[in-house]
Design a protein around this motif. Structure first.
Motif, PDB file in Angstrom:
ATOM      1  N   TYR A   1       0.842  -1.187   0.000  1.00  0.00           N
ATOM      2  CA  TYR A   1       0.000   0.000   0.000  1.00  0.00           C
ATOM      3  C   TYR A   1       0.880   1.241   0.000  1.00  0.00           C
ATOM      4  CZ  TYR A   1       0.373  -1.759   4.827  1.00  0.00           C
ATOM      5  OH  TYR A   1       0.808  -2.327   5.982  1.00  0.00           O
ATOM      6  N   PHE A   2       0.291   2.313  -0.502  1.00  0.00           N
ATOM      7  CA  PHE A   2       1.039   3.549  -0.723  1.00  0.00           C
ATOM      8  C   PHE A   2       0.206   4.697  -0.179  1.00  0.00           C
ATOM      9  CE2 PHE A   2       1.827   7.267  -3.447  1.00  0.00           C
ATOM     10  CZ  PHE A   2       3.200   7.387  -3.323  1.00  0.00           C
ATOM     11  N   PHE A   3       0.778   5.479   0.725  1.00  0.00           N
ATOM     12  CA  PHE A   3       0.069   6.623   1.291  1.00  0.00           C
ATOM     13  C   PHE A   3       0.429   7.883   0.513  1.00  0.00           C
ATOM     14  CE2 PHE A   3       0.102   3.588   4.749  1.00  0.00           C
ATOM     15  CZ  PHE A   3      -1.179   3.702   5.246  1.00  0.00           C
ATOM     16  N   TYR A   4      -0.584   8.696   0.257  1.00  0.00           N
ATOM     17  CA  TYR A   4      -0.347   9.917  -0.500  1.00  0.00           C
ATOM     18  C   TYR A   4      -1.071  11.069   0.193  1.00  0.00           C
ATOM     19  CZ  TYR A   4      -5.137   9.404  -2.117  1.00  0.00           C
ATOM     20  OH  TYR A   4      -6.500   9.288  -2.160  1.00  0.00           O
ATOM     21  N   SER A   5      -0.698  12.283  -0.169  1.00  0.00           N
ATOM     22  CA  SER A   5      -1.382  13.476   0.335  1.00  0.00           C
ATOM     23  C   SER A   5      -1.862  14.289  -0.857  1.00  0.00           C
ATOM     24  CB  SER A   5      -0.444  14.313   1.210  1.00  0.00           C
ATOM     25  OG  SER A   5       0.715  14.671   0.489  1.00  0.00           O
TER      26      SER A   5
ATOM     27  N   LEU B   1      -3.761   2.484  -2.834  1.00  0.00           N
ATOM     28  CA  LEU B   1      -3.443   3.879  -2.537  1.00  0.00           C
ATOM     29  C   LEU B   1      -4.405   4.394  -1.479  1.00  0.00           C
ATOM     30  CD1 LEU B   1      -1.916   3.624  -5.282  1.00  0.00           C
ATOM     31  CD2 LEU B   1      -2.516   6.014  -5.690  1.00  0.00           C
ATOM     32  N   ILE B   2      -3.862   4.928  -0.398  1.00  0.00           N
ATOM     33  CA  ILE B   2      -4.680   5.380   0.719  1.00  0.00           C
ATOM     34  C   ILE B   2      -4.269   6.806   1.074  1.00  0.00           C
ATOM     35  CG2 ILE B   2      -5.395   4.893   3.099  1.00  0.00           C
ATOM     36  CD1 ILE B   2      -4.300   2.042   2.624  1.00  0.00           C
ATOM     37  N   ALA B   3      -5.258   7.657   1.301  1.00  0.00           N
ATOM     38  CA  ALA B   3      -4.968   9.041   1.688  1.00  0.00           C
ATOM     39  C   ALA B   3      -4.446   9.086   3.116  1.00  0.00           C
ATOM     40  CB  ALA B   3      -6.232   9.886   1.565  1.00  0.00           C
ATOM     41  N   GLU B   4      -3.375   9.835   3.322  1.00  0.00           N
ATOM     42  CA  GLU B   4      -2.856  10.021   4.680  1.00  0.00           C
ATOM     43  C   GLU B   4      -3.845  10.836   5.507  1.00  0.00           C
ATOM     44  OE1 GLU B   4       1.948   9.861   4.733  1.00  0.00           O
ATOM     45  OE2 GLU B   4       1.036  11.808   4.441  1.00  0.00           O
ATOM     46  N   PRO B   5      -3.837  10.642   6.820  1.00  0.00           N
ATOM     47  CA  PRO B   5      -4.706  11.456   7.683  1.00  0.00           C
ATOM     48  C   PRO B   5      -4.346  12.934   7.570  1.00  0.00           C
ATOM     49  CG  PRO B   5      -3.726   9.609   8.889  1.00  0.00           C
ATOM     50  CD  PRO B   5      -3.026   9.683   7.585  1.00  0.00           C
ATOM     51  N   ASP B   6      -5.372  13.784   7.697  1.00  0.00           N
ATOM     52  CA  ASP B   6      -5.065  15.211   7.756  1.00  0.00           C
ATOM     53  C   ASP B   6      -5.368  15.723   9.165  1.00  0.00           C
ATOM     54  OD1 ASP B   6      -7.800  15.679   7.992  1.00  0.00           O
ATOM     55  OD2 ASP B   6      -8.064  16.007   5.846  1.00  0.00           O
ATOM     56  N   ALA B   7      -5.376  17.025   9.341  1.00  0.00           N
ATOM     57  CA  ALA B   7      -5.398  17.603  10.688  1.00  0.00           C
ATOM     58  C   ALA B   7      -6.756  17.498  11.381  1.00  0.00           C
ATOM     59  CB  ALA B   7      -4.975  19.071  10.625  1.00  0.00           C
TER      60      ALA B   7
ATOM     61  N   THR C   1      -9.991  10.046  12.005  1.00  0.00           N
ATOM     62  CA  THR C   1     -10.712   8.829  12.382  1.00  0.00           C
ATOM     63  C   THR C   1     -11.037   7.977  11.169  1.00  0.00           C
ATOM     64  OG1 THR C   1     -11.680   9.969  14.281  1.00  0.00           O
ATOM     65  CG2 THR C   1     -12.770   7.957  13.546  1.00  0.00           C
ATOM     66  N   GLU C   2     -11.513   8.623  10.110  1.00  0.00           N
ATOM     67  CA  GLU C   2     -11.849   7.888   8.888  1.00  0.00           C
ATOM     68  C   GLU C   2     -10.596   7.299   8.249  1.00  0.00           C
ATOM     69  OE1 GLU C   2     -14.345   8.584   4.745  1.00  0.00           O
ATOM     70  OE2 GLU C   2     -14.256  10.173   6.250  1.00  0.00           O
ATOM     71  N   ALA C   3      -9.509   8.086   8.243  1.00  0.00           N
ATOM     72  CA  ALA C   3      -8.259   7.614   7.668  1.00  0.00           C
ATOM     73  C   ALA C   3      -7.703   6.426   8.446  1.00  0.00           C
ATOM     74  CB  ALA C   3      -7.228   8.752   7.646  1.00  0.00           C
ATOM     75  N   VAL C   4      -7.833   6.484   9.764  1.00  0.00           N
ATOM     76  CA  VAL C   4      -7.378   5.374  10.596  1.00  0.00           C
ATOM     77  C   VAL C   4      -8.151   4.114  10.226  1.00  0.00           C
ATOM     78  CG1 VAL C   4      -7.407   4.452  12.940  1.00  0.00           C
ATOM     79  CG2 VAL C   4      -6.546   6.753  12.528  1.00  0.00           C
TER      80      VAL C   4
ATOM     81  N   GLU D   1       6.695   9.441  10.032  1.00  0.00           N
ATOM     82  CA  GLU D   1       6.677   9.317  11.490  1.00  0.00           C
ATOM     83  C   GLU D   1       5.587  10.192  12.110  1.00  0.00           C
ATOM     84  OE1 GLU D   1       9.714   9.698  15.323  1.00  0.00           O
ATOM     85  OE2 GLU D   1      10.437  10.031  13.281  1.00  0.00           O
ATOM     86  N   ASP D   2       5.438  11.414  11.585  1.00  0.00           N
ATOM     87  CA  ASP D   2       4.419  12.314  12.134  1.00  0.00           C
ATOM     88  C   ASP D   2       3.018  11.755  11.922  1.00  0.00           C
ATOM     89  OD1 ASP D   2       6.315  14.046  13.025  1.00  0.00           O
ATOM     90  OD2 ASP D   2       6.143  15.439  11.334  1.00  0.00           O
ATOM     91  N   ARG D   3       2.759  11.232  10.715  1.00  0.00           N
ATOM     92  CA  ARG D   3       1.445  10.677  10.425  1.00  0.00           C
ATOM     93  C   ARG D   3       1.187   9.440  11.291  1.00  0.00           C
ATOM     94  NH1 ARG D   3      -1.212  14.760   7.979  1.00  0.00           N
ATOM     95  NH2 ARG D   3      -0.395  15.268   5.932  1.00  0.00           N
ATOM     96  N   LEU D   4       2.213   8.626  11.473  1.00  0.00           N
ATOM     97  CA  LEU D   4       2.060   7.421  12.284  1.00  0.00           C
ATOM     98  C   LEU D   4       1.704   7.791  13.720  1.00  0.00           C
ATOM     99  CD1 LEU D   4       2.261   4.339  12.106  1.00  0.00           C
ATOM    100  CD2 LEU D   4       4.646   4.528  12.809  1.00  0.00           C
TER     101      LEU D   4
END
Length: 720
Positions: free
Chosen positions: A272-276, A430-436, A442-445, A651-654
């Motif tokens: 899987y690949f995370f993108y913004s 492809l999965i969207a990274e969490p935003d602020a 919650t949805e991204a998690v 690391e920040d997103r994790l």
């Protein structure tokens, strides 16, 4: 163990005021060695196969191995075929149906498929050309996936067929449901009902098809053949009730047998690949235009969607190159890449029925099935999934998490066809990274956890099957299994492997073995279904990935134990425990093998041999003094997945994901306390003493805490 068997008078001295947990050691760099980073930076688990050609060889009747295995069971009234895409389930059904019609006295065969496009799999086949004693033929008027229904509608056509002397009808699940409602269950007496993509059936009382299937089984006058490549559902609801499932004879042909027996395809990558930002801006980081690719764009209601699916397709085409127009013959889009190559792109997202139908018809053209250059990329939203046959597909690229694990498994199946010159295939999510924003996090998690669950399940589905036995003084080698260089050692636990059958034979000290026939069947046939339910359990996967205070047995024993009890309430306590141990052993041995599998490879991360996963299981067994169930229970099943996630996400997103999960964490629930108390009582029976809350063993301490909490719940009147 029943609730009344939990004798809380045995544990009065446990103090509920003390609360301590063991610290889970976070997986280290050695686990990340099992992850391959491709040239495009997409983390991927690679599974390699021997390519021995066995799964494509024909016997004297023109049957491939899976079809021959299914045909041997042709006399069964209820037959369940669990076999991966491209293994030949449709033709297997033809062989079985012809025998039932000619030799078993059945009047007619009704083939039921989930959507019209899959009806093409049951078109006429000259089976006598390859050695069988009859050909498969469907009168055009009775293939209701193609014909409009000449009797005033498709349901009326089913009625006309049932009153005719013709032998075979093909229709959709929906048409069959309406026909059952109109004509009644007795109208299908002495007929074969074959249900393709059987995972669409559900034991849920609200499932119409599931309820009608139950009526057919209860009447006991129809024969049923059920076929699926993924015998589990995304909603974790069982496909069949235990009572009905017990009536089916099961034929299982595994992904391992299928892929290991191919002539060409030898490697499958899953990642899987995370993108913004917008996915269409980043898609070329995951998409190689040189690979034959099916792109599934996100559902319009998902986070990843821009809400304009037409513009998304246009954007993907613009990223690939300069649009040159539309091929008038096929409807394919023609795009010239910067390197000067012209790509032929099939757009199945276009809402214009005339355009989409023309493209869809072009993709089904049998004359082009073996033409590798006919199409390069297919872009779809809800189409090109189960039953879609494009043998040249090398990359299944999916944007956003799909609706279920089943859908993911089906999409991966699009890339696992064998084709000349095609040695590698891959699936990328492809999965969207969490935003602020909190809601988006919650949805991204949730999407991230679902993607990990799909990856874990696919690793299990792709691995060889496990046969587990308890190690005892009478244990000995099993014929047909290779136990490695030194052979079988009677003084230790052994792991054998049968490459032809694609099976491990694993001895485990202290393993509980199933007593009933049903429990034995589950341990032999349904471990992947149990594991599917476990990896879809949000509590289990959240804690396994992000709870640094987790004691692994809380997942492997308590959480998995609860899932087994809910899934198989008809089993007694001993059989439930046996199923639990077999399932967790299969999951954890695969995960430990994955950790080892690439460690001995070359510096570029390539596997050292086609047997990397097999060697990994055997290596793990050799690296421990004894393969014991207690040892296996002490392994966090999600530890390896965390290592991959740490490499895939910044690391920040994790940290953001971990914080979102930690914010929801609650104290011990009544149900969890009860399960821990049950384990505490078992502990006392085995060791003659209660678990100690001051023990240095984290699991013993956790059982003591749980037992104390359960006593407190009872004292407070919160448990009756």
């Amino acid at each position: 163990m029943r609730d009344e068997d939990i004798d809380t008078s045995e544990i009065p001295e446990l103090s509920s005021s003390f609360f301590a947990r063991a610290i889970l050691t976070r997986p280290g760099e050695n686990l990340i060695d099992a992850v391959r980073s491709s040239r495009r930076g997409i983390p991927s688990v690679s599974v390699t196969y021997a390519r021995n050609g066995s799964s494509t060889r024909l016997n004297a009747l023109g049957m491939r191995p899976m079809q021959e295995r299914a045909y041997e069971k042709r006399g069964e009234q209820y037959l369940l075929i669990k076999s991966p895409p491209a293994s030949g389930k449709s033709r297997a059904l033809m062989f079985i149906a012809l025998d039932k019609l000619h030799n078993q006295g059945l009047k007619q065969a009704i083939i039921v498929v989930p959507e019209k496009s899959i009806g093409a799999s049951f078109q006429d086949e000259p089976l006598t050309k390859f050695g069988f004693w009859a050909d498969w033929h469907v009168e055009p008027r009775w293939n209701l996936c193609n014909a409009p229904g000449s009797e005033g509608g498709k349901v009326n056509s089913v009625g006309a067929f049932l009153n005719s002397d013709d032998k075979v009808l093909v229709c959709t699940h929906a048409t069959f449901r309406f026909a059952m409602d109109r004509f009644g269950v007795e109208k299908f007496d002495d007929r074969l009902v074959a249900i393709d993509e059987f995972h669409h059936v559900s034991a849920d009382p609200n499932s119409k098809l599931g309820a009608q299937l139950g009526q057919l089984i209860a009447r006991e006058r129809s024969h049923i053949v059920a076929m699926t490549g993924s015998y589990f559902r995304g909603d974790a609801v069982p496909v069949l009730s235990p009572q009905d499932e017990a009536k089916f004879e099961t034929v299982t042909y595994t992904y391992y047998e299928q892929l290991n027996g191919y002539e060409w395809l030898k490697r499958l990558d899953i990642g899987y690949f995370f993108y913004s930002g917008a996915y269409s801006d980043d898609i070329l980081k995951a998409l190689d235009p040189a690979e034959k690719t099916i792109i599934h764009i996100p559902n319009v209601n998902s986070r990843e969607s821009t809400k304009d699916k037409i513009r998304e397709v246009e954007h993907i085409i613009e990223e690939l190159g300069a649009w040159q127009g539309t091929d008038p013959a096929t409807g394919f889009q023609l795009v010239t890449t910067p390197a000067g190559r012209t790509l032929r792109i099939a757009d199945l997202v276009d809402d214009d029925p005339s355009n989409r139908d023309r493209v869809s018809a072009s993709l089904k053209d049998p004359a082009q099935k073996n033409n590798r250059d006919y199409v390069d990329i297919i872009i779809a939203l809800g189409m090109a999934k189960e039953g879609f046959d494009w043998i040249w597909c090398e990359h299944a690229l999916t944007v956003g998490y799909r609706s279920s694990l089943t859908e993911i498994v089906q999409i991966i199946g699009r890339a696992t066809r064998d084709a000349p010159g095609k040695t590698r295939a891959r699936f990328t999510n492809l999965i969207a990274e969490p935003d602020a924003s909190e809601d988006a996090v919650t949805e991204a998690v949730n999407d991230t956890l679902k993607a990990i669950a799909a990856s874990l399940l696919m690793e299990q589905v792709l691995a060889p099957r496990f046969n587990f036995t308890a190690k005892n003084p009478n244990s000995g080698p099993v014929e047909g299994f290779d136990y490695g260089e030194g052979g079988y050692d009677p003084n230790k636990t052994n792991v054998g492997f049968n490459g032809e059958a694609g099976r491990f034979q694993v001895e485990i000290k202290g393993l509980a073995e199933p007593k009933s026939k049903e429990a034995a069947r589950i341990c032999q046939e349904d471990l992947n279904e149990v594991i599917a339910a476990f990896v879809q359990d949000k509590t289990a996967i959240e804690r396994g990935l992000f709870d640094e205070e987790l004691v692994p047995e809380e997942l492997t024993q308590v959480r998995m134990g609860k899932i087994i009890k809910d899934k198989y309430p008809e089993l007694d306590e001993e059989d439930q425990e046996a199923v639990r141990q077999h399932a967790i052993a299969a999951l954890n041995l695969t995960q430990q093998a994955k950790q080892i599998a690439l460690g001995g490879g070359s510096t570029n991360g390539e596997p050292s041999a086609n047997t990397a996963l097999i060697d990994g299981v055997q290596r793990f067994a050799m690296d421990v003094r004894e393969l014991e169930i207690d040892l296996i229970d002490r392994i966090n099943p999600f530890g390896e997945a965390y290592a991959i996630l740490a490499k895939a996400m910044s690391e920040d997103r994790l940290k953001q994901v971990a914080a979102a999960i930690a914010a929801k964490r609650t104290s011990l629930t009544l149900e969890e306390a009860k399960e821990l108390a049950v384990r505490a009582v078992k502990f006392k029976k085995e060791r003659g003493r209660l678990p100690s809350i001051s023990s240095t063993d984290a699991w013993e301490k956790r059982m003591a805490e749980g037992a104390a909490a359960f006593v407190r719940f009872k004292d407070e009147g919160r448990y009756e």
